[in-house]
Design an enzyme around this catalytic site. Structure first.
Site, PDB file in Angstrom:
ATOM      1  N   ASN A  85      33.099  38.026  43.184  1.00 17.87           N
ATOM      2  CA  ASN A  85      34.525  38.422  42.284  1.00 17.87           C
ATOM      3  C   ASN A  85      34.265  38.166  40.721  1.00 17.87           C
ATOM      4  O   ASN A  85      34.735  39.053  40.198  1.00 17.87           O
ATOM      5  CB  ASN A  85      35.483  37.478  42.649  1.00 17.87           C
ATOM      6  CG  ASN A  85      36.784  37.688  41.875  1.00 17.87           C
ATOM      7  OD1 ASN A  85      37.568  38.876  41.937  1.00 17.87           O
ATOM      8  ND2 ASN A  85      37.156  36.640  40.929  1.00 17.87           N
ATOM      9  N   TYR A 170      31.101  47.877  31.483  1.00 22.24           N
ATOM     10  CA  TYR A 170      32.166  47.557  32.594  1.00 22.24           C
ATOM     11  C   TYR A 170      32.074  48.393  33.752  1.00 22.24           C
ATOM     12  O   TYR A 170      31.812  48.250  34.841  1.00 22.24           O
ATOM     13  CB  TYR A 170      33.414  47.021  32.085  1.00 22.24           C
ATOM     14  CG  TYR A 170      34.264  46.584  33.270  1.00 22.24           C
ATOM     15  CD1 TYR A 170      34.376  45.348  33.745  1.00 22.24           C
ATOM     16  CD2 TYR A 170      35.062  47.437  33.605  1.00 22.24           C
ATOM     17  CE1 TYR A 170      35.210  44.762  34.642  1.00 22.24           C
ATOM     18  CE2 TYR A 170      35.884  46.829  34.729  1.00 22.24           C
ATOM     19  CZ  TYR A 170      36.074  45.578  35.254  1.00 22.24           C
ATOM     20  OH  TYR A 170      36.840  45.283  36.232  1.00 22.24           O
ATOM     21  N   GLY A 171      32.492  49.877  33.307  1.00 21.50           N
ATOM     22  CA  GLY A 171      32.616  50.684  34.300  1.00 21.50           C
ATOM     23  C   GLY A 171      31.392  51.154  34.941  1.00 21.50           C
ATOM     24  O   GLY A 171      31.261  50.955  36.351  1.00 21.50           O
TER      25      GLY A 171
END
Length: 264
Positions: A85, A170-171
Site C-alpha cells: 500500500n 505517480y501514474g
C-alpha cells in the site's frame, strides 16, 4: 483461522483502514510506517485482538526491505498476506507556479529526475522487492491448517490509465505496479500464491481533505455519477476480499474501484 498480514504505509489513510479491517476479521497485522511511528502506534492501539505490531523503515532503502520482511515474519510467525500500500506522491510546489507536482513543461531537469527517482523507488521498486522477499518466505514456511499459501494485494490507482499530467511519475509507477502484479500472478500461481491489484479513484482521507474541502471539491466528487468519492473503508474491504480464498480466481486481475469515474 488467523493469518499474518504485513501492510505497508499503515500509519494513516487506506493503509490504516486495511489494518483495521484485517484485524477485525481476526488476523494479526504488522503495520509498517516510514517515520510516523506515533501515528502507527495510535492505529495499533485501536486494533482488536492480539499479535499486532508496528515496524518502521524507509522503503526507498533497498537494504531495509529484507529486514522488514524477516522481522514481520518473526513477529507474525508467518506472512500469509502482503498488502503493498505504501506510496509516494511527489506534489511539491512548482517554482513560479501555483500548481503542485512535476509537470513536464514547468519542472527543471534536476527536479524532474529526482521526482521520478523517489517515486519509482517507493511505489514500484519497493513493492517488487517486498513481493520477492515475502514470496520466498511464503514458500519456505508452511501455512497453518486452513490457510492458503499466500496472497499479495497491490494498491494501485486509476491514474495508471487516465493519465496524471501533473504527477506523471505517480501514474507511471502505478501502471508499472499493475503490470508487475500480473507478472507475479502467473509466476506464483503454481505455488498457490495469488497476486491481485486494486485501482482506486479519489479516496476521502486526511491526506485528501484539503482538496475535497477546497474550491475544487465539488468537481472531484462530480467525476463519479455517484457524486462522491470512495471511503478508505470501502477500499480496505475490497483489499480484504482480494486476499481471501474466495477471491483466488481473481489472481492477475486489476480491480477498477473508482465509482465509474473512469471507465476503460
Amino acid at each position: 483461522m488467523s493469518r499474518g498480514v504485513l501492510v505497508t504505509g499503515a500509519s494513516r489513510g487506506v493503509g490504516a483502514e486495511v489494518a483495521r479491517v484485517f484485524a477485525a476479521a481476526g488476523d494479526r497485522v504488522v503495520l509498517h510506517c516510514r517515520g510516523a511511528v506515533d501515528k502507527a502506534n495510535a492505529v495499533l492501539a485501536e486494533l482488536p485482538g492480539e499479535g499486532h505490531a508496528v515496524l518502521s523503515g524507509d522503503l526507498g532503502d533497498t537494504a531495509s526491505i529484507p529486514l522488514l520482511v524477516e522481522e514481520s515474519a518473526r513477529m507474525l510467525g508467518r506472512i500469509d498476506v502482503l498488502v503493498n500500500n505504501a506510496a509516494l506522491f511527489v506534489d511539491e510546489p512548482v517554482a513560479g507556479s501555483r500548481r503542485l507536482g512535476h509537470p513536464v513543461l514547468e519542472t527543471s531537469y534536476e527536479d524532474w529526475v529526482e521526482a521520478w527517482r523517489r517515486t519509482l523507488a517507493v511505489n514500484l521498486e519497493a513493492a517488487a522487492h517486498l513481493t520477492w522477499c515475502a514470496a520466498r518466505q511464503m514458500l519456505d514456511v508452511e501455512p497453518a491448517d486452513g490457510v492458503k499459501r499466500g496472497a499479495v494485494v497491490n494498491v494501485g490507482s486509476r491514474g495508471a490509465y487516465r493519465g496524471e499530467p501533473d504527477v506523471p511519475a505517480y501514474g507511471a509507477s502505478k501502471a508499472g505496479l499493475h503490470s508487475f502484479g500480473q507478472s507475479m500472478a502467473i509466476a506464483l500461481a503454481p505455488h498457490d500464491i495469488t497476486v491481485t491489484s486494486i485501482a482506486p479513484g479519489f479516496i476521502a482521507t486526511d491526506m485528501t481533505a484539503q482538496h475535497l474541502d477546497g474550491p475544487g471539491g465539488d468537481a472531484i466528487r462530480a467525476q463519479s455519477p455517484f457524486n462522491r468519492v470512495a471511503t478508505a473503508t470501502e477500499v480496505a474491504n475490497a483489499v480484504h476480499w482480494l486476499a481471501s480464498p474466495e477471491a483466488t480466481w481473481s489472481s492477475g486481475a486489476v480491480l477498477d474501484f473508482n465509482g465509474a469515474s473512469y471507465l476503460r
